[in-house]
Design a protein around this motif. Sequence first.
Motif, short mmCIF file in Angstrom:
data_model
loop_
_atom_site.label_atom_id
_atom_site.label_comp_id
_atom_site.label_asym_id
_atom_site.label_seq_id
_atom_site.Cartn_x
_atom_site.Cartn_y
_atom_site.Cartn_z
N PRO A 1 -12.08 3.77 -10.58
CA PRO A 1 -11.73 2.99 -9.39
C PRO A 1 -12.97 2.49 -8.67
N ALA A 2 -12.85 1.31 -8.10
CA ALA A 2 -13.96 0.75 -7.34
C ALA A 2 -14.16 1.54 -6.05
N ASP A 3 -15.42 1.65 -5.64
CA ASP A 3 -15.78 2.35 -4.41
C ASP A 3 -15.50 1.42 -3.23
N VAL A 4 -14.63 1.86 -2.31
CA VAL A 4 -14.27 1.01 -1.18
C VAL A 4 -15.47 0.71 -0.29
N ALA A 5 -16.50 1.55 -0.34
CA ALA A 5 -17.69 1.31 0.47
C ALA A 5 -18.44 0.08 0.01
N THR A 6 -18.35 -0.22 -1.26
CA THR A 6 -19.04 -1.40 -1.79
C THR A 6 -18.09 -2.54 -2.12
N PHE B 1 0.83 -1.20 0.00
CA PHE B 1 0.00 0.00 0.00
C PHE B 1 0.86 1.24 0.00
N ILE B 2 1.93 1.24 0.81
CA ILE B 2 2.84 2.39 0.82
C ILE B 2 3.45 2.58 -0.57
N TYR B 3 3.89 1.49 -1.16
CA TYR B 3 4.47 1.56 -2.50
C TYR B 3 3.45 2.07 -3.52
N GLY B 4 2.23 1.56 -3.43
CA GLY B 4 1.25 1.80 -4.48
C GLY B 4 0.30 2.95 -4.27
N PHE B 5 0.39 3.63 -3.10
CA PHE B 5 -0.59 4.69 -2.85
C PHE B 5 -0.67 5.73 -3.96
N PRO B 6 0.46 6.24 -4.49
CA PRO B 6 0.32 7.24 -5.57
C PRO B 6 -0.46 6.73 -6.78
N PRO C 1 -14.40 -3.62 -0.59
CA PRO C 1 -13.23 -3.32 0.24
C PRO C 1 -11.90 -3.70 -0.39
N LEU C 2 -11.93 -4.48 -1.46
CA LEU C 2 -10.69 -4.79 -2.20
C LEU C 2 -10.45 -3.77 -3.31
N GLY C 3 -11.30 -2.74 -3.39
CA GLY C 3 -11.20 -1.76 -4.46
C GLY C 3 -9.83 -1.13 -4.62
N PRO C 4 -9.18 -0.68 -3.51
CA PRO C 4 -7.85 -0.07 -3.68
C PRO C 4 -6.85 -1.00 -4.36
N TRP C 5 -6.91 -2.30 -4.04
CA TRP C 5 -5.97 -3.24 -4.63
C TRP C 5 -6.27 -3.51 -6.10
N LYS C 6 -7.55 -3.57 -6.43
CA LYS C 6 -7.91 -3.74 -7.84
C LYS C 6 -7.46 -2.53 -8.65
N THR C 7 -7.63 -1.35 -8.06
CA THR C 7 -7.16 -0.14 -8.74
C THR C 7 -5.65 -0.16 -8.90
N LEU C 8 -4.94 -0.55 -7.86
CA LEU C 8 -3.48 -0.60 -7.94
C LEU C 8 -3.03 -1.55 -9.04
N ASN C 9 -3.62 -2.74 -9.11
CA ASN C 9 -3.22 -3.70 -10.15
C ASN C 9 -3.47 -3.13 -11.54
N ALA C 10 -4.61 -2.46 -11.71
CA ALA C 10 -4.92 -1.88 -13.03
C ALA C 10 -3.93 -0.78 -13.38
N MET C 11 -3.56 0.04 -12.41
CA MET C 11 -2.65 1.15 -12.69
C MET C 11 -1.21 0.67 -12.90
N ASN D 1 -3.85 8.65 -7.65
CA ASN D 1 -3.91 9.35 -8.94
C ASN D 1 -5.00 8.78 -9.84
N ALA D 2 -5.30 7.51 -9.71
CA ALA D 2 -6.43 6.96 -10.45
C ALA D 2 -7.74 7.61 -10.00
N GLN D 3 -7.88 7.83 -8.68
CA GLN D 3 -9.07 8.50 -8.16
C GLN D 3 -9.15 9.94 -8.65
N LEU D 4 -8.02 10.64 -8.57
CA LEU D 4 -7.99 12.04 -9.01
C LEU D 4 -8.31 12.15 -10.49
N ARG D 5 -7.67 11.30 -11.29
CA ARG D 5 -7.87 11.38 -12.74
C ARG D 5 -9.33 11.16 -13.10
#
Length: 501
Positions: free
Chosen positions: A258-263, A76-81, A265-275, A85-89
């Motif tokens: 990006p997937a909504d973490v509210a629906t 997560f530390i490695y992949g946070f940007p 909870p693996l959304g951040p990881w799916k986003t990271l893999n895609a990015m 940035n996927a959310q911002l974009r």
Amino acid sequence: MVLDAALRLPRDTAGLATATGRAALAAVRHPEAVLDRARRLPLAAPMLRQAVTPILTSRVGDWRAEYAYTAGVQAFIYGFPYIYNAQLRHAWVTEPRDPASVPYAAVNHFWHASHLTDETYRDGGCPNSDTLYSAAWLDLSDEPVILSHPDMADRYFTFELMGFTSDNFDYVGQRATGKKAGHFAIAGPGWQGQPPPGVQSVQPAPTPWILVLGRTVVDGAADVPNVRALQTQYRLTPLSLWGEPQAVVPPRRDVYAPADVATDPLGPWKTLNAMLAENPPPPHHALLLDQFARIGIGPGLDVGDQPDAVEQGLIRAAAIGMALLKAQFLSGDWATVVNGWRYPPPEEGRFGDDFLRRAADQSLAGIATNDPAEAVYLVNFDDADGAKLSPEGRYELHFDADNLPPVDAFWSLAAYTAADMNQIPNPDHRYSVGDRAPDLRRDRDGGLTIHLQPRSPGADRESNWLPTSAENAWFVILRMYRPHPAVVEAKWECPGITRVG
């Protein structure tokens, strides 16, 4: 205002992180009490029990969950940007919330702020009243995009070029390329061509997707129309359309959602893999990525294929990881403190393989953080005696004649309420004091004294008055554009803020 939007956009993740971060701290200090509360919270109990049990028993129930959690925090530390940035974009390209103040533009198109922020803007982010922002997400996968600007005369301007990891890779602007009209080809990784005649190349982008963040100085509200006229001449042209007088860049808004973490909870990881697939990391990160791949994290991997225990460990890791990043930034460990002022490290803007500071002090704290050679922001919450700046207090910041902020462009001092990082409402609509103020008065000895207090210091001093809050905790930011090396190296010591009443 674009800076620190990181603290606002991913609301669901941030909320989860804050709550879970407190839970983790409480678990270490009072584990039995936490377990007792967990028994009464059906939704929270499984995750809290899983986190606390190893602390109480020194036993690991499922090694896969614990390994996924520990490795996942590092991922997560490695992949946070990448995640952020996927959310911002997606937000800036597809969500027209308040286009006058919040970026909204198609891919390879500029968005321009139309007015300076004032007290009516309440979304936080420590907005400045010095510049109008411009922003654009560029897709360089197929071809370069050419950035053009007119002759800027003596007006300060800059275009910061940031890769998807949040590291800057080059600049276009007064300091980097000069004030004359120019055209600059921004190419993605691996492009081998040559720019057209009359077009200069900048350093190649490290990722196919980049953010361009522009700032153009404004000398007060009356100057806004002049800057708006310049903004209409800022251009982004794909190479394939270069030289066509009436070329229109097609509006494109199909970016990864990006997937909504509210629906999910693996959304951040799916986003990271895609990015990671969309913006491949550098080859020398291969060993680290091999470790992450063992828990389903990496380009082309599906985290949903992992066992339930691994998924639960990753959900915990994302929550704790977010809390960790916020705590690291708020700790101030990244700064050199001089007379209460926090000086950024010289690596800021290009932390590279320092993944913790890249995530916390660069991406989370500012989306895109200027190289210190371009701008340094000094933050201060305390007076010269180390006490917190008080809502009812009266203060002075005094510069000797030979110790004014050393810059080649300009400097300004602004105050903000600590709770929401907004500008402070005041009857005179004064939000900053700086060297561009036409009525700034010097002391008899040539020095400069700025008065920081909630009410007017008197008619003869109002030109040097920065209004502060009478009710709420507040802090100040001294912004220095094109600072001298002494500032970057923390050798120029900004005087402390003195309480006078």
